[in-house]
Design a protein around this motif. Structure first.
Motif, PDB file in Angstrom:
ATOM      1  N   THR B  20     -25.107  -1.372   3.691  1.00  0.00           N
ATOM      2  CA  THR B  20     -23.803  -0.859   4.100  1.00  0.00           C
ATOM      3  C   THR B  20     -24.015   0.193   5.160  1.00  0.00           C
ATOM      4  O   THR B  20     -24.736   1.175   4.932  1.00  0.00           O
ATOM      5  N   LEU B  21     -23.386   0.031   6.302  1.00  0.00           N
ATOM      6  CA  LEU B  21     -23.454   0.982   7.407  1.00  0.00           C
ATOM      7  C   LEU B  21     -22.084   1.648   7.529  1.00  0.00           C
ATOM      8  O   LEU B  21     -21.053   0.992   7.403  1.00  0.00           O
ATOM      9  N   ARG B  22     -22.116   2.949   7.801  1.00  0.00           N
ATOM     10  CA  ARG B  22     -20.870   3.704   7.814  1.00  0.00           C
ATOM     11  C   ARG B  22     -20.611   4.297   9.189  1.00  0.00           C
ATOM     12  O   ARG B  22     -21.546   4.727   9.886  1.00  0.00           O
ATOM     13  N   CYS B  23     -19.324   4.373   9.537  1.00  0.00           N
ATOM     14  CA  CYS B  23     -18.876   4.981  10.797  1.00  0.00           C
ATOM     15  C   CYS B  23     -17.720   5.910  10.479  1.00  0.00           C
ATOM     16  O   CYS B  23     -16.701   5.459   9.939  1.00  0.00           O
ATOM     17  N   ASN B  24     -17.866   7.194  10.784  1.00  0.00           N
ATOM     18  CA  ASN B  24     -16.790   8.170  10.643  1.00  0.00           C
ATOM     19  C   ASN B  24     -16.321   8.593  12.029  1.00  0.00           C
ATOM     20  O   ASN B  24     -17.151   8.783  12.935  1.00  0.00           O
ATOM     21  N   PHE B  25     -15.027   8.775  12.183  1.00  0.00           N
ATOM     22  CA  PHE B  25     -14.505   9.211  13.476  1.00  0.00           C
ATOM     23  C   PHE B  25     -13.506  10.342  13.268  1.00  0.00           C
ATOM     24  O   PHE B  25     -12.877  10.446  12.215  1.00  0.00           O
ATOM     25  N   SER B  26     -13.381  11.183  14.286  1.00  0.00           N
ATOM     26  CA  SER B  26     -12.736  12.482  14.116  1.00  0.00           C
ATOM     27  C   SER B  26     -11.236  12.487  14.387  1.00  0.00           C
ATOM     28  O   SER B  26     -10.582  13.490  14.135  1.00  0.00           O
ATOM     29  N   ASP B  27     -10.702  11.374  14.915  1.00  0.00           N
ATOM     30  CA  ASP B  27      -9.291  11.378  15.284  1.00  0.00           C
ATOM     31  C   ASP B  27      -8.714   9.991  15.011  1.00  0.00           C
ATOM     32  O   ASP B  27      -9.460   9.028  14.806  1.00  0.00           O
ATOM     33  N   SER B  28      -7.409   9.907  15.018  1.00  0.00           N
ATOM     34  CA  SER B  28      -6.760   8.607  14.831  1.00  0.00           C
ATOM     35  C   SER B  28      -7.060   7.708  16.011  1.00  0.00           C
ATOM     36  O   SER B  28      -7.007   8.142  17.170  1.00  0.00           O
ATOM     37  N   VAL B  29      -7.407   6.468  15.708  1.00  0.00           N
ATOM     38  CA  VAL B  29      -7.681   5.490  16.758  1.00  0.00           C
ATOM     39  C   VAL B  29      -6.955   4.207  16.408  1.00  0.00           C
ATOM     40  O   VAL B  29      -6.576   3.984  15.270  1.00  0.00           O
ATOM     41  N   ASN B  30      -6.754   3.366  17.397  1.00  0.00           N
ATOM     42  CA  ASN B  30      -6.213   2.047  17.097  1.00  0.00           C
ATOM     43  C   ASN B  30      -7.064   0.944  17.695  1.00  0.00           C
ATOM     44  O   ASN B  30      -6.607  -0.185  17.855  1.00  0.00           O
ATOM     45  N   ASN B  31      -8.288   1.296  18.056  1.00  0.00           N
ATOM     46  CA  ASN B  31      -9.257   0.298  18.503  1.00  0.00           C
ATOM     47  C   ASN B  31     -10.586   0.662  17.870  1.00  0.00           C
ATOM     48  O   ASN B  31     -11.050   1.801  18.015  1.00  0.00           O
ATOM     49  N   LEU B  32     -11.191  -0.254  17.157  1.00  0.00           N
ATOM     50  CA  LEU B  32     -12.509  -0.030  16.593  1.00  0.00           C
ATOM     51  C   LEU B  32     -13.273  -1.339  16.652  1.00  0.00           C
ATOM     52  O   LEU B  32     -12.774  -2.385  16.222  1.00  0.00           O
ATOM     53  N   GLN B  33     -14.454  -1.276  17.227  1.00  0.00           N
ATOM     54  CA  GLN B  33     -15.304  -2.453  17.329  1.00  0.00           C
ATOM     55  C   GLN B  33     -16.677  -2.144  16.771  1.00  0.00           C
ATOM     56  O   GLN B  33     -17.191  -1.032  16.936  1.00  0.00           O
ATOM     57  N   TRP B  34     -17.282  -3.134  16.138  1.00  0.00           N
ATOM     58  CA  TRP B  34     -18.681  -3.091  15.715  1.00  0.00           C
ATOM     59  C   TRP B  34     -19.482  -4.021  16.624  1.00  0.00           C
ATOM     60  O   TRP B  34     -19.060  -5.160  16.897  1.00  0.00           O
ATOM     61  N   PHE B  35     -20.636  -3.524  17.055  1.00  0.00           N
ATOM     62  CA  PHE B  35     -21.547  -4.297  17.898  1.00  0.00           C
ATOM     63  C   PHE B  35     -22.951  -4.294  17.281  1.00  0.00           C
ATOM     64  O   PHE B  35     -23.349  -3.332  16.636  1.00  0.00           O
ATOM     65  N   HIS B  36     -23.676  -5.363  17.584  1.00  0.00           N
ATOM     66  CA  HIS B  36     -25.092  -5.430  17.282  1.00  0.00           C
ATOM     67  C   HIS B  36     -25.831  -5.473  18.619  1.00  0.00           C
ATOM     68  O   HIS B  36     -25.562  -6.362  19.434  1.00  0.00           O
ATOM     69  N   GLN B  37     -26.721  -4.505  18.830  1.00  0.00           N
ATOM     70  CA  GLN B  37     -27.543  -4.531  20.048  1.00  0.00           C
ATOM     71  C   GLN B  37     -28.888  -5.122  19.668  1.00  0.00           C
ATOM     72  O   GLN B  37     -29.652  -4.505  18.898  1.00  0.00           O
ATOM     73  N   ASN B  38     -29.162  -6.301  20.175  1.00  0.00           N
ATOM     74  CA  ASN B  38     -30.401  -6.978  19.791  1.00  0.00           C
ATOM     75  C   ASN B  38     -31.605  -6.348  20.505  1.00  0.00           C
ATOM     76  O   ASN B  38     -31.444  -5.479  21.368  1.00  0.00           O
ATOM     77  N   PRO B  39     -32.808  -6.741  20.127  1.00  0.00           N
ATOM     78  CA  PRO B  39     -34.004  -6.112  20.729  1.00  0.00           C
ATOM     79  C   PRO B  39     -34.094  -6.271  22.237  1.00  0.00           C
ATOM     80  O   PRO B  39     -34.854  -5.548  22.881  1.00  0.00           O
TER      81      PRO B  39
END
Lengths: 114, 110
Positions: B20-39
């Motif tokens: 499980t990976l976690r992401c905390n952000f400091s303000d209200s947002v309406n766009n959130l994306q997760w990316f995988h950066q490969n080697p």
């Protein structure tokens, strides 16, 4: 279909030289972004184009950096009088349009200033 | 500006494990994306998930916008899952520029 492409993939230049980095967005995408990624960090925003105009250039570090997108498709990031601190991976991303929110990234150009 | 924190910074797991990976952000947002950066450095889109839950194969993500965090779940890890996972946030109907976290480096050992 084809993704975002960037050329060159690698660029080595001497301090003080001028460089141009090219981005070809996904066909039909109206929004285009440039980001810069330093080693061990996440990408950082540089500039955003909607169509041909730079809608937000607040991330450009100084006036040595400039970007254009004259026909609303291909974009070129231009760096004058390069410095060693400019060494990084420069990433381009595109987004389809007003109601499409996902950004799609190219493979990046690794710039090394010696 | 908005701050994005990701945890853990590094994670080393045996093949087949879950994470499980976690992401905390400091303000209200309406766009959130997760990316995988490969080697090789390519950023691969995983999820666009400003709120709610999505699943795609062995990966799933949940964003609780009111509490300003998102979670990425990886089940039955494979060596090809190795790389850096980034969370990025932004505001739609503006310039939609993304602010990235510093990432979680995941290493899967065979």
């Amino acid at each position: 279909g084809a993704g975002v492409s960037q050329t060159p993939s690698n660029k080595v230049t001497e301090k003080g030289k001028y460089v141009e980095l090219r981005c070809d967005p996904i066909s039909g995408h109206t929004a285009l972004y440039w980001y810069r990624q330093s080693l061990g960090q996440g990408p950082e925003f540089l500039i955003y184009f909607q169509g041909t105009g730079a809608a937000d250039d607040s991330g450009l570090p100084n006036d040595r950096f400039f970007a254009v997108r004259p026909e609303g498709s291909v974009s070129t990031l231009k760096i004058q009088r390069t410095e060693r601190g400019d060494s990084a991976v420069y990433l381009c991303a595109s987004r389809a349009g007003t109601y499409a929110y996902e950004q799609y990234f190219g493979p990046g150009t690794r710039l090394t200033v010696t | 500006g908005i701050q994005v924190e990701q945890s853990p910074p590094d994670l080393i797991l045996q093949e087949g494990a879950n994470s499980t990976l976690r992401c905390n952000f400091s303000d209200s947002v309406n766009n959130l994306q997760w990316f995988h950066q490969n080697p090789w450095g390519q950023l691969i889109n995983l999820f666009y998930i400003p709120s709610g839950t999505k699943q795609n194969g062995r990966l799933s993500a949940t964003t609780v916008a009111t509490e300003r965090y998102s979670l990425l779940y990886i089940s039955s890890s494979q060596t090809t899952d190795s790389g850096v996972y980034f969370c990025a946030v932004g505001y739609n109907f503006g310039n939609e520029k993304l602010t990235f976290g510093t990432g979680t480096r995941l290493t899967i050992i065979p």
